[in-house]
Design a protein around this motif. Sequence first.
Motif, PDB file in Angstrom:
ATOM      1  N   THR A 103       0.837  -1.203   0.000  1.00 44.15           N
ATOM      2  CA  THR A 103       0.000   0.000   0.000  1.00 44.15           C
ATOM      3  C   THR A 103       0.871   1.252   0.000  1.00 44.15           C
ATOM      4  O   THR A 103       0.620   2.196  -0.753  1.00 44.15           O
ATOM      5  CB  THR A 103      -0.942  -0.004   1.220  1.00 44.15           C
ATOM      6  OG1 THR A 103      -1.737  -1.184   1.184  1.00 44.15           O
ATOM      7  CG2 THR A 103      -1.846   1.223   1.219  1.00 44.15           C
ATOM      8  N   VAL A 104       1.902   1.259   0.825  1.00 41.00           N
ATOM      9  CA  VAL A 104       2.808   2.411   0.876  1.00 41.00           C
ATOM     10  C   VAL A 104       3.553   2.560  -0.453  1.00 41.00           C
ATOM     11  O   VAL A 104       3.608   3.655  -1.028  1.00 41.00           O
ATOM     12  CB  VAL A 104       3.801   2.284   2.053  1.00 41.00           C
ATOM     13  CG1 VAL A 104       4.898   3.341   1.972  1.00 41.00           C
ATOM     14  CG2 VAL A 104       3.064   2.391   3.379  1.00 41.00           C
ATOM     15  N   ALA A 105       4.101   1.460  -0.982  1.00 43.07           N
ATOM     16  CA  ALA A 105       4.873   1.532  -2.227  1.00 43.07           C
ATOM     17  C   ALA A 105       4.013   2.002  -3.399  1.00 43.07           C
ATOM     18  O   ALA A 105       4.409   2.911  -4.143  1.00 43.07           O
ATOM     19  CB  ALA A 105       5.486   0.165  -2.535  1.00 43.07           C
ATOM     20  N   THR A 106       2.843   1.415  -3.572  1.00 42.34           N
ATOM     21  CA  THR A 106       1.987   1.830  -4.691  1.00 42.34           C
ATOM     22  C   THR A 106       1.439   3.234  -4.468  1.00 42.34           C
ATOM     23  O   THR A 106       1.250   3.984  -5.428  1.00 42.34           O
ATOM     24  CB  THR A 106       0.838   0.826  -4.924  1.00 42.34           C
ATOM     25  OG1 THR A 106       0.097   0.663  -3.709  1.00 42.34           O
ATOM     26  CG2 THR A 106       1.374  -0.513  -5.411  1.00 42.34           C
ATOM     27  N   GLY A 107       1.208   3.608  -3.213  1.00 38.82           N
ATOM     28  CA  GLY A 107       0.767   4.973  -2.918  1.00 38.82           C
ATOM     29  C   GLY A 107       1.815   5.998  -3.314  1.00 38.82           C
ATOM     30  O   GLY A 107       1.485   7.054  -3.862  1.00 38.82           O
ATOM     31  N   GLY A 125      -3.767  11.749   4.682  1.00 38.72           N
ATOM     32  CA  GLY A 125      -4.012  10.312   4.542  1.00 38.72           C
ATOM     33  C   GLY A 125      -2.714   9.536   4.411  1.00 38.72           C
ATOM     34  O   GLY A 125      -2.549   8.464   5.008  1.00 38.72           O
ATOM     35  N   ALA A 126      -1.777  10.069   3.629  1.00 38.98           N
ATOM     36  CA  ALA A 126      -0.483   9.403   3.452  1.00 38.98           C
ATOM     37  C   ALA A 126       0.281   9.343   4.770  1.00 38.98           C
ATOM     38  O   ALA A 126       0.880   8.314   5.102  1.00 38.98           O
ATOM     39  CB  ALA A 126       0.338  10.139   2.391  1.00 38.98           C
ATOM     40  N   LEU A 180      -8.760   6.399   5.498  1.00 38.41           N
ATOM     41  CA  LEU A 180      -9.614   6.074   4.352  1.00 38.41           C
ATOM     42  C   LEU A 180     -10.448   7.283   3.917  1.00 38.41           C
ATOM     43  O   LEU A 180     -10.626   7.521   2.721  1.00 38.41           O
ATOM     44  CB  LEU A 180     -10.518   4.890   4.684  1.00 38.41           C
ATOM     45  CG  LEU A 180      -9.823   3.536   4.768  1.00 38.41           C
ATOM     46  CD1 LEU A 180     -10.759   2.495   5.350  1.00 38.41           C
ATOM     47  CD2 LEU A 180      -9.300   3.110   3.414  1.00 38.41           C
ATOM     48  N   TYR A 181     -10.929   8.051   4.870  1.00 36.88           N
ATOM     49  CA  TYR A 181     -11.673   9.276   4.550  1.00 36.88           C
ATOM     50  C   TYR A 181     -10.803  10.207   3.699  1.00 36.88           C
ATOM     51  O   TYR A 181     -11.256  10.728   2.669  1.00 36.88           O
ATOM     52  CB  TYR A 181     -12.114   9.980   5.834  1.00 36.88           C
ATOM     53  CG  TYR A 181     -12.680  11.341   5.568  1.00 36.88           C
ATOM     54  CD1 TYR A 181     -14.000  11.496   5.154  1.00 36.88           C
ATOM     55  CD2 TYR A 181     -11.896  12.485   5.690  1.00 36.88           C
ATOM     56  CE1 TYR A 181     -14.525  12.752   4.875  1.00 36.88           C
ATOM     57  CE2 TYR A 181     -12.413  13.739   5.420  1.00 36.88           C
ATOM     58  CZ  TYR A 181     -13.718  13.871   5.012  1.00 36.88           C
ATOM     59  OH  TYR A 181     -14.226  15.113   4.730  1.00 36.88           O
ATOM     60  N   CYS A 182      -9.547  10.387   4.109  1.00 33.82           N
ATOM     61  CA  CYS A 182      -8.656  11.275   3.358  1.00 33.82           C
ATOM     62  C   CYS A 182      -8.380  10.736   1.963  1.00 33.82           C
ATOM     63  O   CYS A 182      -8.364  11.499   0.994  1.00 33.82           O
ATOM     64  CB  CYS A 182      -7.330  11.435   4.115  1.00 33.82           C
ATOM     65  SG  CYS A 182      -7.454  12.440   5.601  1.00 33.82           S
TER      66      CYS A 182
END
Length: 190
Positions: A103-107, A125-126, A180-182
């Motif tokens: 999730t972090v890498a693809t983000g 969010g990040a 998730l909201y962000c």
Amino acid sequence: MAEIIEKLIKIIEKPYQALGLGAALAFVILVLYHHSDLDRGYFGPFFTVLHVISGVTWIGLLYYFNLVQIPTVPKIPAELKPAIGKYIAPEALFWFRWSAAATVATGLIVFASGTAVTNLTILTGALLGLIMAYNVWFIIWPNQKVALGLVPADDEAKAKAARLAMLTSRTNFVLSIPMLYCMVTARLVG
């Protein structure tokens, strides 16, 4: 035709092969639909999909731990608990920590590609996601290894580690909602 169906069933019966098949089909759709436009930024949305899948896996397991496993394990008869610690929890924790990393890498790829809205909401969010990923790799996982007996420890150390892992997992559970909201609203309001 029956032979093809039989081969597909054999693939689908194995979770890793089914996952690979799904990824391959998504890639085929990307190439078929956008083969002439790949230079126009279609890999950003592709990584966004990978980001969402990774995030759903990560948060889904977080919710499983907090809403199912942690509340239920104390109710399980003692003779059945080794199955959780030996088989279920290690597998769930493997997917939990690697989906956090994915999730972090693809983000980061999505953010760098410019396909994400670069405003305060997505940055918030990040940041929450990075805190949660840190918790997974550097607090929850090391303590779960102790609690599950994957590393040697006495009963007192196991109980202490289990509590810290649970409290940190519960913290991530709380942070997941604003995170998730962000993620969602940053794309809607951009």
